[in-house]
Design an enzyme around this catalytic site. Structure first.
Site, PDB file in Angstrom:
ATOM      1  CG  LEU A 164     -56.513 -77.675  80.884  1.00 50.85           C
ATOM      2  CD1 LEU A 164     -56.157 -77.144  82.266  1.00 50.85           C
ATOM      3  CD2 LEU A 164     -57.949 -78.175  80.880  1.00 50.85           C
ATOM      4  CE  LYS A 165     -58.804 -70.273  74.005  1.00 51.55           C
ATOM      5  NZ  LYS A 165     -58.613 -69.176  74.976  1.00 51.55           N
ATOM      6  CG  HIS A 166     -55.268 -71.595  80.890  1.00 51.25           C
ATOM      7  ND1 HIS A 166     -55.104 -71.585  82.255  1.00 51.25           N
ATOM      8  CD2 HIS A 166     -54.674 -72.736  80.450  1.00 51.25           C
ATOM      9  CE1 HIS A 166     -54.430 -72.668  82.627  1.00 51.25           C
ATOM     10  NE2 HIS A 166     -54.159 -73.371  81.543  1.00 51.25           N
ATOM     11  CD  GLU A 231     -55.675 -67.623  76.100  1.00 53.91           C
ATOM     12  OE1 GLU A 231     -56.815 -67.142  76.161  1.00 53.91           O
ATOM     13  OE2 GLU A 231     -55.100 -67.867  75.018  1.00 53.91           O
ATOM     14  N   GLY A 340     -62.633 -74.438  77.927  1.00 51.92           N
ATOM     15  CA  GLY A 340     -62.757 -75.577  77.033  1.00 51.92           C
ATOM     16  C   GLY A 340     -61.462 -76.339  76.870  1.00 51.92           C
TER      17      GLY A 340
END
Length: 1115
Positions: A164-166, A231, A340
């Site tokens: 996952l893109k946090h 992140e 994303g």
């Protein structure tokens, strides 16, 4: 964790922690002994934290990657605590404050740097202090990268890993002395927030043991020179796609910064590290077969325009071979809006390694969940509103001394005197001039020298290292350096350099280096020279983790896949605010249409978004007038608007993804002084907003101007072309006046004069008759377009180019020949040098990159024909003289920079080469004349394209083949011509069929034919995605019967196999719809079998069945 298939246990070697600690201790002792001769003073009480962990190219540091020639093996890492770590407080800092103050004063008052001369006894020692992964820019299109990923997985060479893109900011932490860092800065509110969030997560995880564990963790990072990257997701540092419900961080990388290149942990190693220290991990999926990998990309394509965290995670859980949920649930802590996914290639052993880690490191308990952890991040920021410094102090004090015992990086040595932490630029010069004290320093010097030589857009900013203040003397200086890359093009260009020079170290994102400049006596210098002569270590993997036996190009394959629901908020709403408020709704509409065109958004979604964004523009302009909404809190207005818009219909709700439950941020937003960007840069350097210029087709209007400009090289015939355009009968096809501004006739700054002309004649078409060779000029043109209500169109000579330059040698030879033929050309004595200078202004960009950037900036591109397609190859003599000139140019610029060729130490060589160039081109004049497209023909083609531009009808060819829109269903597509032939054949044999089709124009009605396999609305995304392995494959289809009523007709179908695997449709009745009456939707054909059983439809069997082959496709 979820696993499909069977796991087999792998025998593992039992390496005890004590054994590894002994190995680490002995290695560290050996290194310390080797370094004893340097006598670099340290007074910080940490024996390992500050002593450079280097062996000058001999000892392999424990826990580093294998040396060349050794096979990488999976082994248990030393994730445990460091022995003897104790809690420290501010007392130790205070005890030395007086001495530190004296040292600080000495730095500034005695001008130590200014008086530090570089001589034969001067050395530099550089250590990477914090870094994130290199930014690998894929040279191939996304579709090509996907295809290669699937190929290497299919061959069993690798596994596809997806995470996952946090939506947050990069935060790096290397211990309380190693430092806390944002992407391009340190010592500010961004890093203070990061330290607070990390410290609070320790309290949540460890409860009563938190203070002890925080101190142990700092000691562990310092002793092992480890940097963790996270992140950082908070509601206090400005808006991204959705304000998070909680403030948190997720570990995305762990790197060992020992001797040599950084060693990045693989994902299994990151999970083990995080579970040992109870740090939050990300959600990860592994796809180790062709079927699962192709299904993943199909699933993304089905979800890319509507996916949210819940739907995406649910689909990938079903498709993946392994799913490892993150310790932070995205829906609970951030929300449904998902930025994303990041997909990358990792070792084929990853699945096995993850199995071992999950077995050996179960999810840790959360012991502080019920404890009072004190004021939250938002409460502290809300309480301390006077200035940024107050907020920083409040945050760091709340963290506590066990985790943050000192504030040196934020406030330096606080005395009555105020000293800037910025160091003079001469630090960099002296660092590069000094002898490297070890292999790592030599490689870092090599990297920086190359970037400066190539003039890559990057800054090397140096600061005083206050942690080393007590060790400073006139012969021993310490600094921190930030390598700040300004443009993504730098990463692309640097990657190309790495291909030519495999020994180059990677260029990292978030790149911080500790520098020590010192003088060495003869004994120390001899020892350094001896150690350096024995060769360097190239430890660490340098790039992405888990490379295994993969070639570099495959190991570095990575692709970011973003979701439209996120891009609506960030790219279309937030990033469009400047255009909307400065240039108005028309320019804003052109901006968002161009963005959607670049993304390949489906036509249906474009229509829906246009309606919504037009309404948003009216709403926000009416509410705020001409006062632009701040991008840092844009969601305060956008979220309520999206929420009420989504309530109107299910279609609207699907469009926006999710809205509501807005977190109000104005009361606790962090105070950012000095106009820094979201990643804490010291100033907004070279930040270019997305171009507001749309594609000309979308935006050219008669009440605005047009700038025609020429990104070319002298000799590209721009002046001759401008003269022809000025004299063209009928101009450019409309009533706007056309005028030209010739660069050679303008005194002073040319582009400032162009801007003046635009203001005087706002509705005219201006031909900017001057070469526009670089991004700086392009930015000026963009600015002119915004400020004077104009569009711009670049006209470029058509050329195939090379891998590193948009112009080929053939084109360069023509340009040089044309210039040398001019009478009294002002640059005649060194015309060849001048053209080489212009040629190198484009260096580092391939033709594809060059054209793509122009199209993305200006929305269009016109190519002026230059060379005939059927020409013979460039003569060897011409090619040879050009290569000699380029080699001479590199020698000259390396030594003299931009000094004229007639004045440098190579003046004689230049004079000789200029004569050789003239003679060679003159002797090949017939060839050069024969390969050029006739000028009249080139002018005619450019004029036709410009007239289309002026009318708003010019279509720019796409620079990348990309599929438009999201996948909705999977089907076998059948050739219509064969269906038509079958129907004619059946009509000739059966009078009932002939009668049915008699009054129907089937050639007009039947344009497409397919057998639907699955639809994402009816069957779900994972089911549709499961057909991914069969994409573009031939599928035999047996047509067994014709069913019809007076409203519709369809052919019954039975699907065959692909490579022995039966293709099964999820529809109850597989069929090909061939006709429907007016107002009857095609899906109604599904009811034909039921209607036949009720006697309301006719069924005629096809005997023998007809077989037609089609291809499996997504729609």
């Amino acid at each position: 964790m979820q696993r499909r298939g069977t796991w087999k246990q792998k025998p593992t070697t039992n390496i005890t922690s004590s054994a590894m600690e002994d190995a680490s201790s002995s290695t560290a002792e050996a290194i310390s002994n080797r370094l004893s001769g340097l006598s670099i003073a340290e007074n910080n009480g940490q024996s390992h934290a500050s002593v450079p962990a280097v062996e000058f190219g001999i000892v392999q540091v424990a826990n580093q990657g294998p040396m060349q020639g050794q096979k990488a093996m999976w082994k248990t890492r030393l994730y445990g605590t460091v022995s003897g770590a104790t809690e420290t407080g501010n007392a130790s800092e205070a005890a030395t404050s007086q001495k530190s103050t004296m040292s600080l004063s000495k730095i500034f008052k005695e001008n130590l740097l200014e008086n530090f001369t570089v001589e034969d006894s001067t050395y530099s020692l550089a250590e990477i202090r914090a870094t994130f992964y290199p930014k690998f820019e894929n040279e191939k299109s996304d579709q090509e990268v996907r295809a290669r990923m699937i190929e290497v997985v299919s061959k069993g060479l690798a596994t596809l890993e997806v995470s996952l893109k946090h939506s947050g900011s990069l935060f790096m932490y290397a211990g309380h002395k190693g430092g806390a860092y944002a992407k391009n800065s340190f010592g500010n509110i961004y890093t203070a927030v990061g330290v607070f969030v990390l410290g609070r997560m320790f309290r949540e995880a460890w409860g009563a043991e938190a203070l002890k564990k925080q101190a142990e963790f700092n000691g562990f990072l310092e002793e092992n020179r480890i940097c963790i990257s996270m992140e950082l997701v908070t509601a206090v540092l400005g808006d991204h796609g959705q304000r998070p419900r909680e403030d948190y961080a997720v570990v995305t990388a762990v790197s060992e910064l020992g001797n040599g290149k950084p060693k990045f942990y693989s994902t299994p190693e990151i999970i083990a590290f995080c579970r040992k220290w109870r740090l939050p991990t990300n959600h990860v999926w592994l796809f180790s077969t062709r079927k699962s990998a192709t299904s993943f990309f199909a699933a993304y394509d089905a979800l890319c325009e509507e996916g949210t965290a819940t739907s995406v995670c649910r689909a990938l859980d079903e498709i993946a071979d392994i799913s490892v949920p993150g310790s932070k649930d995205h829906v609970k802590v951030q929300g449904e809006i998902l930025e994303g996914l990041v997909a990358r290639i990792v070792s084929h052993e990853s699945s096995k390694h993850i199995e071992e880690v999950l077995r050996d490191f179960p999810p840790p308990p959360i012991e502080g969940a019920d404890l009072d952890l004190g004021p939250s991040l938002r409460e502290i920021c809300a309480t301390n509103r006077s200035d940024e410094k107050q907020q920083i102090k409040a945050l760091l004090q709340s963290v506590g001394s066990s985790f943050c015992p000192g504030y040196l990086d934020w406030f330096g040595i606080e005395t009555s005197d105020t000293h800037s932490k910025n160091a003079d630029r001469s630090v960099l010069t002296k660092f590069l001039q000094a002898h490297p004290a070890d292999f790592s320093t030599a490689k870092l010097q090599e990297m920086i020298l190359l970037m400066r030589e190539r003039r890559f857009p990057a800054a090397f900013k140096c600061y005083h290292n206050f942690h080393k203040i007590d060790s400073v003397s006139k012969d021993n200086l310490f600094y921190k350096m930030v390598i700040h890359v300004h443009s993504d093009s730098t990463f692309r260009r640097y990657q190309k350099e790495m291909r030519h020079k495999p020994g180059l170290w990677p260029l990292y994102r978030g790149f911080f280096v500790d520098i020590n400049l010192f003088k060495a006596n003869k004994e120390k210098a001899a020892e350094i020279a001896k150690n350096n002569s024995m060769g360097g270590i190239s430890s660490g993997n340098g790039g992405l983790p888990g490379k295994g036996d993969l070639a570099d190009d495959d190991a570095n394959l990575m692709i970011k896949l973003k979701f439209l629901t996120y891009k609506i908020r960030t790219f279309l709403i937030r990033n469009g605010l400047s255009t909307l408020f400065k240039d108005g709704p028309a320019a804003y509409k052109a901006y968002y249409l161009r963005q959607m065109k670049i993304w390949g958004t489906s036509p249906g979604k474009q229509r829906q978004l246009s309606k919504m964004l037009d309404e948003w523009a009216v709403y926000i302009r009416r509410k705020h007038g001409n006062r632009q909404l701040s991008s840092s809190v844009y969601l305060s207005e956008a979220e309520p608007f999206l929420e009420q818009y989504g309530r109107r219909s299910p279609e609207n709700q699907a469009l926006i993804g999710s809205a509501g439950n807005l977190v109000r941020a104005e009361e606790f937003l962090a105070i950012v002084e000095g106009g820094r960007d979201e990643e804490g840069d010291l100033e907004t350097e070279r930040q270019v907003p997305p171009s507001a210029r749309p594609s000309v087709k979308d935006a050219v209007q008669k009440d605005e101007g047009l700038i025609v400009f020429f990104p070319g090289i002298p000799g590209c015939a721009k002046s001759a072309l401008c003269k022809e355009l000025l004299n063209a009968p009928g101009g450019l096809g409309d009533d706007r006046p056309v005028h030209s501004l010739m660069g050679d006739l303008v005194k002073g700054k040319y582009w400032a004069k162009v801007a003046d002309e635009r203001r005087k004649k706002p509705y005219s078409i201006l031909l900017a008759d001057k070469n526009a060779p670089n991004e700086e000029v392009w930015r000026q043109i963009e600015s002119m377009c915004r400020s004077t209500r104009a569009s711009a169109v670049p006209v470029v000579p058509d050329s195939k180019g090379t891998d590193t330059n948009p112009f080929s040698f053939d084109a360069l030879a023509v340009f040089m020949f044309r210039v040398l033929q001019r009478v009294n050309h002002p640059n005649s004595p060194n015309a060849g040098y001048v053209l080489l200078m212009f040629y190198h202004l484009y260096d580092g960009k391939s033709r594809e990159e060059f054209e793509r950037e122009l199209v993305e900036r200006f929305g269009s591109l016109i190519k002026m024909p230059l060379l005939k397609d059927d020409r013979s190859p460039l003569p060897d003599g011409v090619k040879s003289v050009l290569e000699e000139g380029i080699n001479l140019y590199k020698l000259h610029t390396n030594r003299h920079g931009r000094l004229e060729s007639t004045k440098g130490s190579y003046a004689k060589e230049w004079a000789k080469w200029e004569k050789q160039l003239r003679d060679t081109l003159d002797s090949n004049a017939d060839y050069i004349g024969s390969v050029q497209v006739p000028f009249e023909s080139a002018v005619k083609q450019v004029l036709e394209q410009l007239r289309l531009v002026a009318k708003g009808e010019h279509e720019t060819p796409s620079t990348e083949k990309r599929k438009s829109g999201a996948i909705v269903f999977a089907a076998v597509c059948l050739p219509v011509s064969e269906i038509q032939s079958l129907l004619k054949n059946l009509s000739g044999k059966d009078p009932n069929i002939e009668l049915f089709f008699k009054d129907k124009d089937m050639e007009h009605c039947l344009k497409k034919a397919h057998v639907t396999l699955a639809h994402k609305r009816s069957h779900g995304v994972p089911v549709v995605a499961s057909y991914g392995p069969f994409l573009h494959q031939k599928v035999p289809v047996e047509l067994t019967a014709l069913l019809f009523t007076d409203k519709m007709a369809a052919l019954e179908a039975q699907l065959g196999s692909v490579d022995g695997e039966k293709i099964v449709s999820r529809n109850e009745w597989p069929h090909v719809t061939i006709w429907t009456g007016e107002g009857v939707p095609p899906k109604e054909a599904n009811t034909l079998p039921q209607l036949h059983s009720e006697g309301k439809a006719t069924l005629i069997e096809i005997n023998p069945p007809a077989t037609i082959s089609g291809t499996m496709e997504f729609y």
